[in-house]
Design a protein around this motif. Structure first.
Motif, PDB file in Angstrom:
ATOM      1  N   SER A   7      20.887  -1.938  52.505  1.00  0.00           N
ATOM      2  CA  SER A   7      20.332  -2.296  51.200  1.00  0.00           C
ATOM      3  C   SER A   7      19.896  -1.033  50.471  1.00  0.00           C
ATOM      4  O   SER A   7      19.666   0.011  51.102  1.00  0.00           O
ATOM      5  N   PRO A   8      19.747  -1.098  49.143  1.00  0.00           N
ATOM      6  CA  PRO A   8      19.203   0.058  48.409  1.00  0.00           C
ATOM      7  C   PRO A   8      17.819   0.446  48.907  1.00  0.00           C
ATOM      8  O   PRO A   8      17.483   1.630  48.953  1.00  0.00           O
ATOM      9  N   GLY A   9      17.029  -0.539  49.307  1.00  0.00           N
ATOM     10  CA  GLY A   9      15.691  -0.243  49.817  1.00  0.00           C
ATOM     11  C   GLY A   9      15.732   0.559  51.097  1.00  0.00           C
ATOM     12  O   GLY A   9      14.949   1.490  51.288  1.00  0.00           O
ATOM     13  N   ASP A  10      16.638   0.201  52.014  1.00  0.00           N
ATOM     14  CA  ASP A  10      16.778   0.960  53.254  1.00  0.00           C
ATOM     15  C   ASP A  10      17.242   2.386  52.966  1.00  0.00           C
ATOM     16  O   ASP A  10      16.739   3.347  53.554  1.00  0.00           O
ATOM     17  N   PHE A  11      18.198   2.534  52.066  1.00  0.00           N
ATOM     18  CA  PHE A  11      18.691   3.865  51.701  1.00  0.00           C
ATOM     19  C   PHE A  11      17.548   4.725  51.161  1.00  0.00           C
ATOM     20  O   PHE A  11      17.367   5.870  51.583  1.00  0.00           O
ATOM     21  N   ASP A  12      16.765   4.170  50.240  1.00  0.00           N
ATOM     22  CA  ASP A  12      15.657   4.920  49.637  1.00  0.00           C
ATOM     23  C   ASP A  12      14.628   5.315  50.682  1.00  0.00           C
ATOM     24  O   ASP A  12      14.083   6.427  50.653  1.00  0.00           O
ATOM     25  N   SER A  13      14.338   4.405  51.618  1.00  0.00           N
ATOM     26  CA  SER A  13      13.349   4.707  52.657  1.00  0.00           C
ATOM     27  C   SER A  13      13.825   5.838  53.557  1.00  0.00           C
ATOM     28  O   SER A  13      13.065   6.759  53.875  1.00  0.00           O
ATOM     29  N   ILE A  14      15.084   5.790  53.974  1.00  0.00           N
ATOM     30  CA  ILE A  14      15.628   6.854  54.826  1.00  0.00           C
ATOM     31  C   ILE A  14      15.608   8.188  54.091  1.00  0.00           C
ATOM     32  O   ILE A  14      15.229   9.221  54.653  1.00  0.00           O
ATOM     33  N   HIS A  15      16.003   8.172  52.818  1.00  0.00           N
ATOM     34  CA  HIS A  15      16.022   9.394  52.009  1.00  0.00           C
ATOM     35  C   HIS A  15      14.626   9.988  51.886  1.00  0.00           C
ATOM     36  O   HIS A  15      14.431  11.211  52.008  1.00  0.00           O
ATOM     37  N   ALA A  16      13.624   9.117  51.662  1.00  0.00           N
ATOM     38  CA  ALA A  16      12.235   9.584  51.526  1.00  0.00           C
ATOM     39  C   ALA A  16      11.725  10.145  52.847  1.00  0.00           C
ATOM     40  O   ALA A  16      11.018  11.166  52.868  1.00  0.00           O
ATOM     41  N   ILE A  17      12.060   9.495  53.956  1.00  0.00           N
ATOM     42  CA  ILE A  17      11.641   9.985  55.263  1.00  0.00           C
ATOM     43  C   ILE A  17      12.320  11.324  55.569  1.00  0.00           C
ATOM     44  O   ILE A  17      11.696  12.246  56.110  1.00  0.00           O
ATOM     45  N   ALA A  18      13.594  11.446  55.209  1.00  0.00           N
ATOM     46  CA  ALA A  18      14.321  12.705  55.416  1.00  0.00           C
ATOM     47  C   ALA A  18      13.660  13.853  54.662  1.00  0.00           C
ATOM     48  O   ALA A  18      13.667  15.004  55.122  1.00  0.00           O
ATOM     49  N   GLN A  19      13.091  13.556  53.503  1.00  0.00           N
ATOM     50  CA  GLN A  19      12.386  14.580  52.729  1.00  0.00           C
ATOM     51  C   GLN A  19      11.034  14.926  53.340  1.00  0.00           C
ATOM     52  O   GLN A  19      10.587  16.073  53.287  1.00  0.00           O
ATOM     53  N   ALA A  20      10.364  13.932  53.945  1.00  0.00           N
ATOM     54  CA  ALA A  20       8.989  14.112  54.412  1.00  0.00           C
ATOM     55  C   ALA A  20       8.884  14.711  55.807  1.00  0.00           C
ATOM     56  O   ALA A  20       7.914  15.405  56.114  1.00  0.00           O
ATOM     57  N   ILE A  21       9.875  14.457  56.668  1.00  0.00           N
ATOM     58  CA  ILE A  21       9.776  14.834  58.087  1.00  0.00           C
ATOM     59  C   ILE A  21      10.421  16.201  58.334  1.00  0.00           C
ATOM     60  O   ILE A  21      11.553  16.451  57.929  1.00  0.00           O
TER      61      ILE A  21
END
Length: 513
Positions: A51-65
């Protein structure tokens, strides 16, 4: 010299597939930061193509971690892998985890592909993934029921194509420890270039053997274990991270491996996941259950007092159990509040969100003299959303409950910026409140679960309420906390309604590792 055991946490992907355990992007980032603080090696942040929501969450986590590898799951098709590659692009260390089913029943009934076609598709998937990263994991879905000759064939092919981690999942929890360990031994022995990859296991708990199977495989060469906090996951769940890590640490005489996990962060992680998902931890749960280090028997108490090791094989403080302590009060300032949240691994994304949380904290401090860490976790466990995302908001509530009289509730909600009033009678004050809310919202959702837990001790303790709602095959959890249990219930119900209203519907992966 001990070898390194890679801890691959899939709480945010497989764990989230537990009914009602779906998390918002903000909640997922909080969990990912706690996993990073725990020094988990790999964080499977989700399924980017779902889903777009899952994509956005993974992208945000990739930026934060920064200190853990961020991974996205993908089926063995080009679109899934492209979505995964784009989602993990910002990560300092990134992995794509691709899979295809290999058991006869899955290939024939689900994929409707021949074994030759499955091998060809698997090899293609590795090529697509290599465009984004050199860290590629391949899983043979339902390996536990696959023919070992075919597993050897497909693993040889994907290793040659560039896979760096080979996962042998027991997708349906069918394996028995000695048999699973023998499978792992044969694969490592028979597959060419097996020494060039990390061998991994991903076990489900349908027969209660997920941890046992995982540890048995470690003894026969597995050097990555895929697991979740509290054993969360599909059906009966996955192997519990806390049990895997502490078994290896407690029995160094048996296991030739060690992890880099900071075990003092285990209990905080367990509490965070429980609060966010609404899945309580049973008191007798190993390592993280409330009774894990409690001793009722007089004989046990006497032994522990004389020498702890008589009845305890682990120290409570080693896994993060600490005595509740007062950390903040009504006179504490905004900076002290922010600092304590950071110490607890809670980072709010903006000053606006921090200010709103601080306002809720001051309101709580006026009603509750002692503020504990658990109170702070609960304070921010309610979905952190900006005003334009919070479609339903409680403005006012009045409840009347008298002996011999039918309880009655009046509520005022802010619905999309407009205030609306509702009232209703019910079997109790909470029932009346929910019915008053529904008289305004008219959601048509089915209430699957209503659960109340006291966060700390004392009659002024906050009550933490979880409500689970179902509508149109979607299940969501709502959380709310307050010293007034009716208000906590209303907040929890509205929290769930806001999730149902969200346009970012979660679509489950069509295959499960």
């Amino acid at each position: 010299m001990k070898q390194h055991l890679v801890i691959f946490d899939t709480t945010l992907r497989d764990g989230e597939q537990s009914p009602g355990a779906s998390m918002t992007k903000e909640e997922k980032i909080r969990v990912a930061r706690q996993l990073e603080k725990m020094r988990v090696d790999v964080i499977e942040a989700g399924f980017a193509a779902a889903s777009p929501g899952d994509f956005d969450s993974i992208h945000a986590i990739a930026q934060a971690i920064k200190d853990s590898t961020v991974c996205s799951l993908a089926r063995a098709n080009e679109n899934d892998i492209n979505r995964a590659g784009e989602a993990i692009k910002p990560a300092k260390s990134a992995r794509i985890h691709t899979f295809i089913a290999t058991s006869p029943i899955h290939m024939e009934k689900k994929l409707r592909m021949t074994p030759d076609q499955v091998v060809e598709q698997a090899v293609k998937s590795i090529g697509w993934a290599r465009q984004y990263t050199d860290d590629i994991e391949f899983s043979a879905e339902d390996a536990g029921r696959s023919e070992i000759d075919f597993l050897c064939r497909i693993f040889e092919a994907v290793i040659k194509a560039g896979a760096t981690t080979i996962n042998v999942p027991d997708t349906v929890g069918y394996a028995i420890p000695f048999q699973y360990a023998e499978t792992m031994r044969q694969l490592i022995e028979r597959v060419p270039n097996s020494d060039k990859v990390v061998w991994s296991v991903h076990c489900h708990n349908d027969l209660g053997l997920a941890v046992s199977n995982s540890l048995a495989a470690v003894l026969f060469g597995a050097r990555q274990v895929e697991c979740t906090i509290n054993g969360l996951g599909e059906r009966a769940g996955n192997a519990a991270l806390e049990e895997i890590v502490m078994a290896v640490r407690t029995r160094p005489d048996i296991f030739p491996v060690e992890t880099r996990v900071d075990t003092t962060q285990i209990v905080p992680a367990s509490k965070l996941i429980s609060q966010i998902t609404g899945y309580p931890v049973q008191p007798n749960k190993a390592v993280v259950g409330a009774n894990a280090f409690a001793h009722e028997s007089g004989i046990h108490q006497d032994g522990v007092l004389k020498h702890r090791e008589t009845y305890e094989i682990m120290r409570a403080q080693d896994v993060g159990w600490t005595q509740n302590k007062l950390v903040l009060g009504k006179h504490s300032g905004r900076n002290a509040f922010k600092t304590r949240l950071q110490e607890l691994g809670i980072e709010l994304e903006s000053d606006e969100v921090l200010n709103a949380a601080f306002a809720r904290f001051k309101e709580l401090a006026d009603r509750k003299h002692e503020i504990f860490d658990e109170d702070l976790h609960a304070l921010v466990s309610e979905e952190v959303v900006t005003p334009d995302q919070e479609h339903y908001k409680l403005v006012y509530s009045h409840v009347c409950s008298e002996t011999g009289e039918m309880p009655f509730a009046k509520v005022i909600l802010n619905v999309g910026g407009a205030e609306k009033k509702g009232e209703a009678s019910g079997g109790g004050p909470v029932d009346a409140t929910f019915k008053a809310i529904e008289s305004i919202v008219g959601s048509g959702a089915e209430l699957l679960l209503y659960s109340v837990n006291a966060i700390t001790t004392g009659t002024d303790a906050q009550g933490e309420v979880t409500t689970r709602l179902s509508k149109d095959d979607r299940i969501v959890n709502g959380n709310g906390a307050d010293t007034d249990i009716v208000i906590a219930s209303a907040r929890s119900y509205l929290n769930a309604l806001n999730k149902l209203h969200s346009s970012l519907d979660k679509v489950k992966a069509q295959g499960d590792v």
